[in-house]
Design a protein around this motif. Structure first.
Motif, PDB file in Angstrom:
ATOM      1  N   ILE A 192      10.755  49.913 -14.817  1.00 53.49           N
ATOM      2  CA  ILE A 192      12.113  49.565 -14.967  1.00 53.49           C
ATOM      3  C   ILE A 192      12.765  49.400 -13.770  1.00 53.49           C
ATOM      4  O   ILE A 192      13.298  50.390 -13.211  1.00 53.49           O
TER       5      ILE A 192
ATOM      6  N   CYS B 208      21.556  54.372 -18.911  1.00 59.45           N
ATOM      7  CA  CYS B 208      20.998  55.561 -18.026  1.00 59.45           C
ATOM      8  C   CYS B 208      21.046  55.142 -16.821  1.00 59.45           C
ATOM      9  O   CYS B 208      21.037  55.950 -15.697  1.00 59.45           O
ATOM     10  N   GLU B 209      21.278  53.648 -16.529  1.00 63.93           N
ATOM     11  CA  GLU B 209      21.129  53.170 -15.004  1.00 63.93           C
ATOM     12  C   GLU B 209      22.573  53.516 -14.546  1.00 63.93           C
ATOM     13  O   GLU B 209      22.801  53.705 -13.393  1.00 63.93           O
TER      14      GLU B 209
ATOM     15  N   HIS C 209       6.364  50.734 -25.152  1.00 67.09           N
ATOM     16  CA  HIS C 209       6.854  51.217 -23.790  1.00 67.09           C
ATOM     17  C   HIS C 209       6.111  52.464 -23.325  1.00 67.09           C
ATOM     18  O   HIS C 209       6.706  53.678 -23.725  1.00 67.09           O
TER      19      HIS C 209
ATOM     20  N   ALA D  13      11.789  47.096 -22.955  1.00 63.21           N
ATOM     21  CA  ALA D  13      12.886  47.869 -22.336  1.00 63.21           C
ATOM     22  C   ALA D  13      13.316  47.125 -21.193  1.00 63.21           C
ATOM     23  O   ALA D  13      14.405  47.331 -20.717  1.00 63.21           O
TER      24      ALA D  13
ATOM     25  N   GLY E 156      13.721  57.441 -17.420  1.00 65.95           N
ATOM     26  CA  GLY E 156      15.109  57.149 -17.733  1.00 65.95           C
ATOM     27  C   GLY E 156      15.822  57.471 -16.495  1.00 65.95           C
ATOM     28  O   GLY E 156      17.085  57.832 -16.534  1.00 65.95           O
TER      29      GLY E 156
ATOM     30  N   PHE F  42      21.500  46.671 -19.243  1.00 64.83           N
ATOM     31  CA  PHE F  42      21.688  47.720 -18.285  1.00 64.83           C
ATOM     32  C   PHE F  42      22.804  48.407 -17.803  1.00 64.83           C
ATOM     33  O   PHE F  42      23.212  49.467 -17.703  1.00 64.83           O
TER      34      PHE F  42
ATOM     35  N   LYS G  66      18.053  46.022 -26.853  1.00 70.03           N
ATOM     36  CA  LYS G  66      19.087  46.364 -26.035  1.00 70.03           C
ATOM     37  C   LYS G  66      20.204  45.270 -26.186  1.00 70.03           C
ATOM     38  O   LYS G  66      19.932  43.952 -26.576  1.00 70.03           O
TER      39      LYS G  66
ATOM     40  N   SER H  14       7.701  53.635 -16.306  1.00 69.85           N
ATOM     41  CA  SER H  14       9.045  53.130 -16.533  1.00 69.85           C
ATOM     42  C   SER H  14       9.944  53.384 -15.248  1.00 69.85           C
ATOM     43  O   SER H  14       9.586  52.709 -14.129  1.00 69.85           O
ATOM     44  N   ALA H  15      10.840  54.390 -15.394  1.00 70.97           N
ATOM     45  CA  ALA H  15      11.771  54.666 -14.194  1.00 70.97           C
ATOM     46  C   ALA H  15      10.587  55.172 -12.863  1.00 70.97           C
ATOM     47  O   ALA H  15      10.589  54.777 -11.787  1.00 70.97           O
TER      48      ALA H  15
END
Ligand code: DHB
Length: 495
Positions: free
Chosen positions: A208, A376-377, A469, A439, A81, A368, A363, A165-166
């Motif tokens: 991501i 979180c972005e 994810h 995600a 994240g 995003f 989402k 992910s991140a």
């Protein structure tokens, strides 16, 4: 950098502790070099590196053909994240699997485990880890390895980044943007070693990334889907590390305003995709028409069908990752999917809309760059004194808050796609993103893999069927792939 400063960054092989870790019936014994300083002027306590080395190497043994000098170095980051990522230890992850650090040590790799700043890193009243701090720290840790090339165990010719992910995005970004001068002032500021930050390969689980195009890609993929199935994670908090017991969905409906936004974003994606000049493996253009259909969509359908067919034929992921496979709340039995037409055991067609309904968008639009700055972005794109900012012109113009827009060069600096083609980028790429991992849009990993292939990189890309994810799965296949590349490169050329 003075000689004295250089010495502060030297690796000292005598400062270590021998540790063991037993998971299931496997025990690993390793030398742990803890709390190494990978930069001279850290701004957060997390900016330290741990290095783990299989103890067998110190007895002169080989593991899977590697020695203490030739073993690949696996640089594993735990960013999630876009938050601060602590240095990893070999242990079970919250999916009850052995994490990549354990698996890499067991396989004979040396693990470099940097702690890196993230959007929640704070010093009194100022934020210290907003973009690009996380990639700056990862690069500084890689520079430390090159800088100490003759002092550390392992082969700095074979540094492999890994994350999920991140963290997967950062793994890809470090690999794509190696030695790029954009990062120099930031590396200088924290006193990173003066050395290369090149890597040999990147292992990226569900990266991501490409955040400025992720909103539009999401709306393109989920066109017509008005239900959002928010994911609810049920953890067992009595476990360290946390244990994920189950996942469920809570269904919500998109508002008419969100649907309007969705349509505008979808159009943007079509223009973006067509600007990329992507080609399939036979050199045919991958494009979209104004309705969002075309060869690019067909390409994704092919990936999905081929993944489902492989799973139908081999049950590879169901067998090798049963704990992950069983976490998804929906029925993922391929034979029972109404999106597939199956004849004589072969999937011969796929209905796109039924498919996207079955994988479930999770989402709202925009996915995003949230209009109220709460993703979180948004948070990642803050500054030392602004908690969150927009990073797309669209969300900035439609913002529901008094807001600022992140500078383009900052947005670029966290996007691996921006750096594809960089002369010093890693040659080898392992990319995995589960089909059921919503995600981000499947278009995002497909664009990354296709652009890399089109530019001549070696890409091993799969969209596994039926996993949530997550990362660190099917690592035996990863090691087989990576070992061969490392060993091939060490062979003397036959003249
Ligand atoms: C992660 C997950 C997300 O949904 C996202 O938008 C960014 C990062 C993560 O798991 O790291």
């Amino acid at each position: 950098m003075t000689d004295k400063e250089k010495e502060l960054l030297y690796f000292h092989p005598k400062h270590y502790a021998v540790k063991t870790c037993t998971l299931d019936s496997d025990t690993i014994t390793y030398r742990a070099f803890i709390g190494l300083d990978y930069c001279l002027y850290p701004v957060a306590p997390v900016q330290k590196l741990n290095l783990y080395v299989p103890e067998d190497y110190y007895d002169g043994k080989t593991i899977n053909g590697f020695t203490i000098d030739s073993a690949p170095i696996f640089v594993y980051n735990t960013s999630s994240g876009y938050m601060q990522g602590d240095s990893v230890k070999p242990e079970k992850d919250f999916f009850t699997m052995r994490n990549g650090c354990f698996e890499a040590l067991r396989h004979g790799y040396i693990v470099a485990a940097p702690g890196i700043r993230g959007r929640n890193s704070k010093d009194k009243d100022s934020f210290t880890g907003k973009v690009p701090a996380m990639i700056v720290d990862l690069k500084a840790a890689i520079r430390y390895l090159h800088f100490n090339k003759d002092r550390i165990p392992g082969s700095t010719n074979h540094i492999i980044t890994c994350g999920t992910s991140a963290g997967g995005a950062l793994s890809a970004l470090a690999a794509a943007s190696a030695n790029h001068p954009d990062y120099d002032p930031y590396l200088e500021e924290i006193g990173a070693p003066k050395a290369s930050d090149e890597v040999f390969a990147a292992c990226c689980y569900c990266p991501i990334h490409n955040l400025e195009h992720a909103d539009s890609a999401y709306e393109w993929m989920f066109q017509g889907e008005t239900t959002v199935s928010e994911l609810i994670y049920d953890f067992d908090f009595s476990h360290t590390p946390l244990l994920l017991k189950s996942m469920s969905y809570k269904e919500k409906t998109m508002s008419s305003h969100q649907l309007h936004i969705s349509e505008q974003l979808r159009q943007q994606f079509i223009a973006y995709l067509n600007s990329l000049g992507l080609e399939d493996d036979s050199g045919n253009p991958l494009t979209l028409d104004s309705a969002g259909n075309g060869s690019f969509k067909e390409e994704i359908k092919k990936f999905v069908i081929s993944s489902a067919q492989n799973e139908l034929d081999t049950a590879k992921y169901k067998l090798s990752c049963s704990h992950l496979y069983s976490l998804l709340p929906q029925n993922t039995n391929i034979k029972e999917q109404d999106c597939f037409t199956i004849k004589d055991g072969k999937i011969i067609d796929m209905d796109w809309f039924l498919f996207i309904k079955s994988i479930r968008r999770n989402k709202f639009a925009p996915a995003f760059d949230d209009l109220s700055l709460s993703s979180c972005e948004n948070d990642a794109f803050g500054t030392t004194n602004i908690p969150a900012r927009h990073f797309t012109a669209f969300s900035y113009e439609n913002s529901e808050r008094e807001s600022e827009l992140a500078e383009t060069h900052i947005v670029d600096m966290i996007n691996p796609v921006h750096y594809i083609g960089n002369a010093q980028a890693a040659k080898h790429w392992w990319i995995r993103h589960s089909i059921h991992d919503c995600a981000t849009s499947l278009a995002i990993p497909v664009i990354l893999a296709t652009l890399l292939k089109n530019r001549g990189y070696n890409v091993n890309f799969e969209l596994p069927w039926g996993l949530p994810h997550c990362g660190d799965y099917d690592m035996d296949s990863f090691f087989t792939w990576a070992d061969r590349l490392c060993i091939e490169e060490n062979q003397p050329e036959i003249l």
